[in-house]
Motif scaffolding. Structure first.
Motif, short mmCIF file in Angstrom:
data_model
loop_
_atom_site.label_atom_id
_atom_site.label_comp_id
_atom_site.label_asym_id
_atom_site.label_seq_id
_atom_site.Cartn_x
_atom_site.Cartn_y
_atom_site.Cartn_z
N UNK A 153 26.57 -36.12 16.84
CA UNK A 153 27.68 -35.43 17.50
C UNK A 153 27.18 -34.57 18.66
N UNK A 154 26.04 -33.94 18.49
CA UNK A 154 25.50 -33.12 19.57
C UNK A 154 25.18 -33.95 20.81
N UNK A 155 24.95 -35.25 20.62
CA UNK A 155 24.63 -36.13 21.75
C UNK A 155 25.87 -36.56 22.52
N UNK A 156 27.07 -36.27 21.98
CA UNK A 156 28.30 -36.66 22.67
C UNK A 156 28.48 -35.83 23.95
N UNK A 157 29.01 -36.48 24.99
CA UNK A 157 29.18 -35.80 26.28
C UNK A 157 30.12 -34.61 26.19
N UNK A 158 31.10 -34.67 25.29
CA UNK A 158 32.09 -33.59 25.22
C UNK A 158 31.57 -32.35 24.50
N UNK A 159 30.38 -32.43 23.92
CA UNK A 159 29.77 -31.27 23.26
C UNK A 159 28.74 -30.67 24.22
N UNK A 160 29.12 -29.61 24.90
CA UNK A 160 28.21 -28.94 25.84
C UNK A 160 27.34 -27.97 25.05
N UNK A 161 26.18 -28.44 24.62
CA UNK A 161 25.32 -27.63 23.77
C UNK A 161 24.00 -27.30 24.45
N UNK A 162 23.43 -26.18 24.05
CA UNK A 162 22.18 -25.68 24.60
C UNK A 162 21.21 -25.50 23.44
N UNK A 163 20.25 -26.44 23.29
CA UNK A 163 19.34 -26.44 22.16
C UNK A 163 17.98 -25.86 22.53
N UNK A 164 17.45 -25.02 21.64
CA UNK A 164 16.12 -24.47 21.87
C UNK A 164 15.02 -25.50 21.77
N UNK A 165 15.33 -26.70 21.24
CA UNK A 165 14.34 -27.77 21.18
C UNK A 165 14.26 -28.55 22.48
N UNK A 166 15.15 -28.23 23.42
CA UNK A 166 15.09 -28.87 24.74
C UNK A 166 13.96 -28.22 25.55
N UNK A 167 13.05 -29.04 26.03
CA UNK A 167 11.93 -28.51 26.80
C UNK A 167 12.36 -27.73 28.02
N UNK A 168 13.49 -28.14 28.59
CA UNK A 168 13.97 -27.47 29.80
C UNK A 168 14.45 -26.06 29.53
N UNK A 169 14.81 -25.76 28.27
CA UNK A 169 15.38 -24.46 27.94
C UNK A 169 14.38 -23.52 27.26
N UNK A 170 13.26 -24.08 26.82
CA UNK A 170 12.24 -23.24 26.18
C UNK A 170 11.60 -22.34 27.22
N UNK A 171 11.60 -21.05 26.94
CA UNK A 171 11.05 -20.02 27.84
C UNK A 171 11.86 -19.83 29.12
N UNK A 172 13.02 -20.48 29.20
CA UNK A 172 13.95 -20.19 30.29
C UNK A 172 15.25 -19.61 29.74
N UNK A 173 15.66 -20.12 28.57
CA UNK A 173 16.84 -19.59 27.90
C UNK A 173 16.48 -18.99 26.54
N UNK A 174 15.54 -19.63 25.84
CA UNK A 174 15.16 -19.17 24.50
C UNK A 174 13.73 -18.64 24.51
#
Length: 370
Positions: A153-174
Motif C-alpha cells: 500500500x505504501x508503494x501506491x501513488x496515492x499514498x504520499x509517504x516519507x519513510x526514514x528507510x529512504x536514502x534520500x531522506x536519511x540525514x535530510x529529514x530524519x
C-alpha cells in the motif's frame, strides 16, 4: 484615521468660506458639527474580523490562512515506556491511538502547521491500518520503515509517504538522537518535513474546495455540553499495557492525558498533553500474522463508539465510505455530530475489549475503582 477625516472636512469648510469672499450677497454655509465628523468616521468600512486567517480543518479554529492551506503531516510515534516522553506531541492537532502487537499502543499525531515544530520523536514504523486514517485527512504520512503487511500500500501513488528507510531522506529529514536508544531515537523537525516533501516532490497544498474532516461548532455558538450524556470527569479507554486515562480540567475545559501511572508530557516544553475532544471508535480486528503478532484493524465496516467533551460522554456510531473518505460519527438520531473547536484524541478500541472502556463521575470514584 479619525484625525485625517477631521482635517479633510475642515479643509473643505475653509475652501467653501474663501470662495464666498467678494460676493455682494453671502449665503449661510451649513454647519458641520463634530458629531457629523464622528459619524463619517464610524461609517468607514472596518476590515474583516479574521482577515488573513482561515479555519483549521483539524480543529475548527481560526489560524493563519497560509497554514490552513497546507496538507497536514501525520507521523507514526512510539508510545512504549522507553519511547516516552515524546517530543512535539503537544503541538499535534489530532492524535490517533491504536493497539499494535503485544497490546502496546502506537500513536499517529497529525499536525496542521508542522513547519514550526522543533522536534518530533520518536518516529516509528508504519502499520497498515494507520495509512487509512492518514488518507482521511489528505495527510502526508511520515514513518521510519514499516511492517511487511503495509509495504504494497505504501508503494501506491496515492499514498504520499516519507519513510526514514529512504536514502534520500536519511540525514535530510530524519535524524538520530544520541541520548536515546535505537530504535526509539529517530526524529524529524519542521524544517526536515518541508525538505522531505520537496525531495519527494509531493504537493504541500490542499486541493481547492477541501471540506473539513470534522463538523465544528461556530464561533457564535455556545460550547457543546452533551447535557444528556453520562458523567465523564475521568475517561479510561481500557488499553491493556499503558493503561491510560484522561481527566477533565474544569478550569481549562480540556482533558489531560495520563498513562503508565503519571502525566503524559511533551519532552520539548514539559507541558502535559491535553485535548478538547475524545472520540472512541470500536473496530473489528484479527491477528494477521500469528508469529509477528501483527494486527489487522477494520477501518471500513463501521461500528459503535463514544464522543466525550466538557465532562460528558454520549454513544455514537461511525461509518466510512471509502479508504480515503473521512470517518463520520453520528448521534442516536442518525445526525452527524458536531465537535467543539480544539484538539481531538481518537482512541481505536478493539471490539473484544470494548467492555474495558469506563467513565467516572469524579477522580475519587476513578481511584476507588483501581
Amino acid at each position: 484615521m479619525k484625525k485625517t477625516a477631521v482635517l479633510l472636512l475642515a479643509g473643505a469648510l475653509c475652501a467653501a468660506l474663501l470662495s464666498g469672499c467678494g460676493k455682494k450677497e453671502e449665503t449661510a454655509e451649513p454647519e458641520i458639527s463634530l458629531a457629523a465628523v464622528e459619524n463619517v468616521v464610524e461609517q468607514k468600512e472596518e476590515p474583516p474580523a479574521h482577515e488573513g486567517e482561515a479555519r483549521s480543518a483539524l480543529t475548527g479554529e481560526w489560524i493563519d490562512e497560509e497554514a490552513a492551506a497546507l496538507r497536514p503531516f501525520a507521523v507514526m510515534m512510539g508510545n512504549t515506556k522507553i519511547a516516552t516522553p515524546q517530543y512535539g506531541i503537544s503541538s499535534a492537532d489530532v492524535i490517533y491511538e491504536s493497539p499494535v502487537e503485544g497490546s502496546e499502543t502506537r500513536l499517529m499525531p497529525i499536525f496542521q502547521d508542522y513547519r514550526s515544530v522543533e522536534k518530533i520523536c520518536s518516529v516509528r514504523s508504519c502499520r497498515l491500518y494507520y495509512i487509512d486514517w492518514a488518507l482521511e485527512f489528505d495527510a502526508i504520512y511520515g514513518h521510519y520503515g514499516q511492517a511487511y503487511l503495509a509495504k504494497d500500500m505504501l508503494a501506491e501513488d496515492y499514498v504520499n509517504n516519507l519513510s526514514g528507510l529512504s536514502g534520500a531522506l536519511e540525514n535530510t529529514m530524519y535524524f538520530r538522537d544520541p541520548d536515546r536508544k535505537a530504535p526509539h531515537n529517530a526524529y524529524t523537525t519542521g524544517e526536515g518535513i518541508s525538505e522531505g516533501i520537496r525531495i519527494m516532490e509531493y504537493d504541500p497544498q490542499r486541493e481547492a474546495g477541501y471540506e473539513s474532516h470534522y463538523r465544528f461548532n461556530e464561533d457564535d455558538e455556545n460550547e457543546i455540553r452533551l447535557t444528556q450524556g453520562q458523567d465523564a470527569a475521568v475517561v479510561r479507554p481500557g488499553y491493556l499495557v499503558n493503561k491510560p486515562w484522561f481527566v477533565y480540567n474544569t478550569e481549562t475545559g480540556l482533558y489531560e492525558r495520563f498513562q503508565n501511572g503519571s502525566a503524559q508530557t511533551d519532552a520539548g516544553d514539559g507541558s502535559q498533553v491535553a485535548v478538547k475532544n475524545i472520540l472512541m471508535q470500536v473496530c473489528d480486528w484479527y491477528v494477521a500474522d500469528e508469529e509477528a503478532g501483527y494486527l489487522s484493524i477494520d477501518t471500513m465496516s463501521g461500528g459503535s463508539g463514544y464522543y466525550i467533551t466538557n465532562g460528558k460522554a454520549v454513544p455514537v456510531t461511525w461509518s466510512k465510505e471509502s479508504q480515503s473518505a473521512p470517518t463520520r460519527y453520528y448521534d442516536a438520531d442518525g445526525n452527524e455530530i458536531t465537535l467543539n473547536q480544539g484538539k481531538t484524541w481518537v482512541c481505536i478500541i478493539q471490539d473484544t475489549y470494548a467492555d474495558r472502556v469506563a467513565f467516572y463521575a469524579s477522580e475519587e470514584e476513578f481511584q476507588t475503582a483501581q
